[in-house]
Design a protein around this motif. Structure first.
Motif, mmCIF file in Angstrom:
data_model
loop_
_atom_site.group_PDB
_atom_site.id
_atom_site.type_symbol
_atom_site.label_atom_id
_atom_site.label_comp_id
_atom_site.label_asym_id
_atom_site.label_seq_id
_atom_site.Cartn_x
_atom_site.Cartn_y
_atom_site.Cartn_z
ATOM 1 N N SER A 164 47.983 61.509 -15.279
ATOM 2 C CA SER A 164 47.471 60.285 -15.901
ATOM 3 C C SER A 164 47.287 60.138 -17.504
ATOM 4 O O SER A 164 47.364 58.989 -17.977
ATOM 5 N N PRO A 165 47.126 61.326 -18.221
ATOM 6 C CA PRO A 165 46.863 61.294 -19.347
ATOM 7 C C PRO A 165 48.275 60.739 -20.285
ATOM 8 O O PRO A 165 48.244 60.095 -21.213
ATOM 9 N N TRP A 166 49.326 60.771 -19.542
ATOM 10 C CA TRP A 166 50.598 60.258 -20.159
ATOM 11 C C TRP A 166 50.388 58.811 -20.330
ATOM 12 O O TRP A 166 51.073 58.034 -21.131
ATOM 13 N N GLY A 167 49.648 57.827 -19.540
ATOM 14 C CA GLY A 167 49.629 56.447 -19.444
ATOM 15 C C GLY A 167 48.735 56.291 -20.775
ATOM 16 O O GLY A 167 49.001 55.128 -21.431
ATOM 17 N N GLU A 168 47.717 57.155 -21.226
ATOM 18 C CA GLU A 168 47.199 56.882 -22.645
ATOM 19 C C GLU A 168 48.064 57.314 -23.802
ATOM 20 O O GLU A 168 48.226 56.519 -24.702
#
Length: 343
Positions: A164-168
């Motif tokens: 999920s950090p890739w979305g940020e």
């Protein structure tokens, strides 16, 4: 290439070199990203149809202009200068074996590619990427994961348990490729506001946007509109539109009043003619150009949300430069608020 899907690499594709030819190559790369059909002339003067499926790699110091349609199908890597160590430029260890080893990893792990890609797509979706953004950036991330493997990703500081950090990290409003991905209607307005009117006053030429700012700051419209007339636009007050809407309502057509629902009564309105030589000059050599006084800017402006502009037939007949014109009416307060939130 023929019917193959061989990768194509073009070195030193600089912006100053043959821009027309560069544009054609970039267009072909864009078509290939979607697997589009292309037709080329053959030696016997018959068209040859083939499906473009090659991947492209370009390198340049000063790359050519890339339209948004191309940027959304490509990733731009900005490489830093190699740092010399002990006076020597670092070299790749075992360069002769690197390619075959990477190819082996792709072959061994390709069965898992679709699953990994979907996980990255999901992360990018949370970063407000469109389907195309998910495909473009997700494919690169999944390919990197395939080449490095789970262990390699962990060593690079990217835990594989939670993607999920890739979305940020790659949020849609932060990546270079999408920073100019403005809606067509908004780009059209921005082009109009940045254009200089043909009339000189006080030894200078104001842009349409500068004249609008002066009017919004309190300048008298009778001093502003004669200049704006050279650009085939005119500033009018909300009251003018409200009176026209009231007349339409009395005649049994409430659509004009509905078009003003939610519009700030304090707003100024910019009437942009659907045709005119001044606007034709402003939009010349752009995607909104046309032939003679008619162009595509009218259709582009009509794509804007109703809260920002209207072309209601009871509201859009405005006197400009001594004649009546059909216009698109831009509510300036709403436009300024949209710019503040989206640019």
């Amino acid at each position: 290439v023929g019917h193959d899907s061989l990768p194509i690499g073009i070195d030193e594709m600089e912006g100053e070199d043959a821009p027309a030819q560069n544009a054609k190559i970039i267009k072909m790369a864009r078509d290939a990203a979607s697997g589009s059909l292309r037709i080329r002339g053959g030696a016997d003067h018959k068209g040859v149809e083939f499906q473009a499926r090659s991947t492209f790699l370009f390198s340049a110091i000063n790359p050519p202009h890339l339209p948004v349609a191309s940027l959304t199908r490509m990733c731009v890597f900005q490489l830093q200068e190699l740092k010399a160590r002990d006076g020597k430029v670092p070299e790749l260890s075992e360069p002769d074996h690197a390619g075959p080893k990477l190819l082996r990893r792709v072959a061994d792990g390709f069965h898992d590619f679709s699953r990994v890609l979907e996980q990255y797509r999901d992360a990018l979706r949370r970063g407000k990427h469109s389907s195309r953004g998910q495909d473009t950036f997700g494919t690169f991330l999944a390919a990197a994961h395939l080449l490095l493997g789970d262990e390699g990703m962990e060593k690079c500081g990217h835990p594989i348990g939670d993607l999920s950090p890739w979305g940020e990290r790659l949020a849609a409003d932060t990546v270079h490729e999408l920073e100019n991905a403005t809606a067509n209607w908004a780009k059209c307005i921005q082009r109009l506001f940045s254009a200089r009117v043909a009339q000189w006053k006080g030894g200078s030429q104001d842009t349409v946007g500068e004249l609008v700012e002066k009017a919004m700051a309190g300048a008298e419209l009778e001093n502003i509109n004669p200049q704006l007339a050279h650009a085939d636009v005119r500033l009018v007050t909300y009251n003018t539109l409200y009176q026209n809407a009231d007349k339409a309502s009395q005649k049994g057509d409430p659509s004009a009043g509905e078009a003003l629902n939610g519009v700030d009564p304090e707003t100024l309105v910019l009437a942009v003619s659907n045709q005119g030589d001044g606007l034709a000059g402003i939009f010349a050599d752009t995607e909104w150009a046309g032939r003679g006084p008619q162009g595509a800017w009218g259709m582009a402006l009509k794509q804007s949300p109703q809260s920002i502009a209207t072309h209601n037939k009871h509201l859009n007949r405005i006197g400009i430069a001594g004649g009546q014109r059909r216009c698109t009416m831009i509510f300036l307060n709403a436009w300024k608020q949209w710019e503040k939130e989206n640019v």
